[in-house]
Design a protein around this motif. Structure first.
Motif, mmCIF file in Angstrom:
data_model
loop_
_atom_site.group_PDB
_atom_site.id
_atom_site.type_symbol
_atom_site.label_atom_id
_atom_site.label_comp_id
_atom_site.label_asym_id
_atom_site.label_seq_id
_atom_site.Cartn_x
_atom_site.Cartn_y
_atom_site.Cartn_z
ATOM 1 N N PRO A 1 32.678 38.424 23.167
ATOM 2 C CA PRO A 1 33.724 37.361 23.381
ATOM 3 C C PRO A 1 35.052 37.942 24.075
ATOM 4 C CG PRO A 1 32.811 37.397 21.366
ATOM 5 C CD PRO A 1 32.142 38.405 21.725
ATOM 6 N N ARG A 2 35.563 39.041 23.784
ATOM 7 C CA ARG A 2 36.549 39.545 24.412
ATOM 8 C C ARG A 2 36.442 39.773 25.891
ATOM 9 N NH1 ARG A 2 41.824 41.199 24.175
ATOM 10 N NH2 ARG A 2 42.226 43.139 25.486
ATOM 11 N N GLU A 3 35.450 40.319 26.241
ATOM 12 C CA GLU A 3 35.171 40.784 27.498
ATOM 13 C C GLU A 3 35.144 39.263 28.530
ATOM 14 O OE1 GLU A 3 32.494 44.652 27.728
ATOM 15 O OE2 GLU A 3 31.343 42.650 27.146
ATOM 16 N N LYS A 4 34.455 38.134 27.780
ATOM 17 C CA LYS A 4 34.372 36.623 28.303
ATOM 18 C C LYS A 4 35.883 36.310 28.673
ATOM 19 C CE LYS A 4 30.005 35.507 25.981
ATOM 20 N NZ LYS A 4 29.561 34.649 25.195
ATOM 21 N N SER A 5 36.443 36.330 27.640
ATOM 22 C CA SER A 5 37.863 35.772 27.154
ATOM 23 C C SER A 5 38.748 36.525 28.536
ATOM 24 C CB SER A 5 38.599 36.276 26.166
ATOM 25 O OG SER A 5 39.709 36.133 26.034
ATOM 26 N N LEU A 6 38.582 38.062 28.790
ATOM 27 C CA LEU A 6 39.237 38.443 29.813
ATOM 28 C C LEU A 6 38.782 37.980 31.212
ATOM 29 C CD1 LEU A 6 39.085 42.178 28.519
ATOM 30 C CD2 LEU A 6 41.298 40.879 29.070
ATOM 31 N N VAL A 7 37.590 37.697 31.525
ATOM 32 C CA VAL A 7 37.267 37.199 32.818
ATOM 33 C C VAL A 7 37.760 35.836 33.012
ATOM 34 C CG1 VAL A 7 34.993 36.634 33.941
ATOM 35 C CG2 VAL A 7 35.159 38.697 32.766
ATOM 36 N N VAL A 8 37.652 35.006 31.852
ATOM 37 C CA VAL A 8 37.960 33.516 32.183
ATOM 38 C C VAL A 8 39.319 33.595 32.397
ATOM 39 C CG1 VAL A 8 38.376 31.341 30.916
ATOM 40 C CG2 VAL A 8 36.106 32.362 30.600
ATOM 41 N N SER A 9 40.177 34.279 31.740
ATOM 42 C CA SER A 9 41.636 34.012 31.921
ATOM 43 C C SER A 9 41.981 34.543 33.129
ATOM 44 C CB SER A 9 42.423 34.804 30.800
ATOM 45 O OG SER A 9 42.008 36.163 30.840
ATOM 46 N N SER A 10 41.366 35.757 33.678
ATOM 47 C CA SER A 10 41.952 36.266 35.053
ATOM 48 C C SER A 10 41.404 35.374 36.211
ATOM 49 C CB SER A 10 41.297 37.607 35.260
ATOM 50 O OG SER A 10 40.088 37.815 34.978
ATOM 51 N N TRP A 11 40.406 34.783 35.961
ATOM 52 C CA TRP A 11 39.487 33.802 36.973
ATOM 53 C C TRP A 11 40.458 32.486 36.941
ATOM 54 C CZ3 TRP A 11 37.153 34.056 41.246
ATOM 55 C CH2 TRP A 11 36.651 33.131 41.890
ATOM 56 N N ASN A 12 41.113 32.167 36.000
ATOM 57 C CA ASN A 12 41.990 31.071 36.040
ATOM 58 C C ASN A 12 43.041 31.173 36.892
ATOM 59 O OD1 ASN A 12 40.480 29.388 34.028
ATOM 60 N ND2 ASN A 12 41.477 29.987 32.489
ATOM 61 N N LEU A 13 43.467 32.223 37.100
ATOM 62 C CA LEU A 13 44.730 32.543 37.665
ATOM 63 C C LEU A 13 44.120 32.420 39.321
ATOM 64 C CD1 LEU A 13 46.387 35.744 35.998
ATOM 65 C CD2 LEU A 13 46.997 33.289 36.067
ATOM 66 N N VAL A 14 43.143 33.144 39.664
ATOM 67 C CA VAL A 14 42.432 33.220 41.084
ATOM 68 C C VAL A 14 42.017 31.968 41.658
ATOM 69 C CG1 VAL A 14 40.687 34.316 42.393
ATOM 70 C CG2 VAL A 14 41.626 35.529 40.550
ATOM 71 N N LYS A 15 41.436 30.914 40.676
ATOM 72 C CA LYS A 15 40.883 29.819 41.028
ATOM 73 C C LYS A 15 42.049 28.796 41.359
ATOM 74 C CE LYS A 15 39.843 27.215 36.891
ATOM 75 N NZ LYS A 15 38.622 26.663 35.976
ATOM 76 N N LYS A 16 43.224 28.982 41.003
ATOM 77 C CA LYS A 16 44.276 28.150 41.666
ATOM 78 C C LYS A 16 44.299 27.874 42.984
ATOM 79 C CE LYS A 16 47.358 28.773 37.464
ATOM 80 N NZ LYS A 16 48.503 29.472 36.918
ATOM 81 N N ASP A 17 43.828 28.925 43.900
ATOM 82 C CA ASP A 17 43.897 28.932 45.371
ATOM 83 C C ASP A 17 42.473 29.204 46.099
ATOM 84 O OD1 ASP A 17 44.630 28.630 47.925
ATOM 85 O OD2 ASP A 17 45.752 30.563 48.030
ATOM 86 N N PRO A 18 41.608 28.015 45.512
ATOM 87 C CA PRO A 18 40.174 28.374 46.181
ATOM 88 C C PRO A 18 40.174 28.648 47.646
ATOM 89 C CG PRO A 18 40.356 26.145 45.117
ATOM 90 C CD PRO A 18 41.905 26.665 45.396
ATOM 91 N N ALA A 19 41.014 28.180 48.448
ATOM 92 C CA ALA A 19 40.665 28.268 50.025
ATOM 93 C C ALA A 19 41.368 29.480 50.132
ATOM 94 C CB ALA A 19 41.545 27.310 50.643
ATOM 95 N N GLY A 20 42.458 30.045 49.632
ATOM 96 C CA GLY A 20 43.157 30.972 50.121
ATOM 97 C C GLY A 20 42.410 32.476 49.506
ATOM 98 N N ASN A 21 42.162 32.505 48.315
ATOM 99 C CA ASN A 21 41.445 33.473 47.732
ATOM 100 C C ASN A 21 39.920 33.686 48.312
ATOM 101 O OD1 ASN A 21 43.645 34.603 46.369
ATOM 102 N ND2 ASN A 21 43.251 33.157 44.627
#
Lengths: 171, 171
Positions: free
Chosen positions: B22-42
């Motif tokens: 669960p900790r690994e999933k949570s780390l992945v989800v929370s960091s992806w939430n930052l990256v996915k804010k700019d789908p075109a740019g990233n």
């Protein structure tokens, strides 16, 4: 200053590519934000309603032959429904970015042409989406909001259907 | 009560299908939430970094032949990048729903097998994604977070690569 520039530009002018006004886009985006909170639930319901209208279209999918009462719990349907919901989100999020929007819709047309999906299926999907929105959102979706969706789906599926009709030259 | 049940169940036990805690999933989800804010740019940056490692892979895409300096502004690349970012989001959002997760990844494998995409490309994409996350998130991504991503991509791309290797029987 921002307001003055917006006013001069005509902030309520329809988008030159899609014909959608900023108000229409905003109604579509805000209602989709509610629906997309449950991609699996709403996506499966979309497909259930779609196959209710046209059971024979199940043959175009990897979950063909599964009886409807079992289908709604099938992981292949759920995964397909989830990916369709994310694809719709990618379109809705790009309503203001017409170049990317058109290319995304053409990609959808390309992939469905390869699988020889009939053009009519997008008319049925259009009707089913409006019904899902009405059913799912109830009083949270105004008549104006539903009309904005109808216009958006007409524009979007026109691009998909035009691409379905093109003759494949390579790929 | 919820806490007691979680404790009895072993709230930090790895997922039996993915092996992720669960900790690994949570780390992945929370960091992806930052990256996915700019789908075109990233997304475009992901592809730029990917082609920098392996320019010849551009030939597998509808935007082949476009020089790199023009490619980053090409609407076909941007649309492809956007749809890949939404596909990644659909996977990340389903890390807890292993049946749907596996089917989504198999769908990716199926579509890439049809286009005869080499298995190696997913190893390069794996490395490129880790680099994009490191570069894009900087100090917002811990070593533990990066390791969680490495593990997630290893598990996810194993399913994709296994599907690439299967022999197509129908469809």
């Amino acid at each position: 200053m921002g307001i003055i520039i917006s006013y001069l530009k005509g902030a309520n002018d329809p988008d030159p590519v899609t014909g959608l006004t900023p108000r229409e886009k905003s109604l579509v985006v805000s209602s989709w934000n509610l629906v997309k909170k449950d991609p699996a639930g709403n996506g499966v319901e979309l497909f259930r309603m779609f196959f209710e209208k046209k059971p024979e279209y199940q043959n175009y999918f990897p979950f063909k032959g599964i009886p409807m009462d079992k289908l709604v719990n099938d992981p292949k349907l759920k995964a397909h429904a989830v990916s369709v919901m994310y694809a719709i989100s990618s379109v809705i999020d790009n309503l203001d970015n017409s170049e990317v929007l058109i290319t995304l819709l053409q990609k959808t047309g390309d992939s469905h042409r390869r699988r020889k999906i009939p053009e009519e299926s997008f008319n049925i999907l259009h009707r089913t989406m409006l019904e899902l929105l009405e059913k799912g959102l109830g009083s949270k979706l105004s008549k104006e909001g539903l009309d904005a969706w109808d216009k958006t789906l007409t524009v979007a599926f026109k691009v998909v259907k035009d691409t379905l009709r093109t003759v494949e030259t390579s790929d």
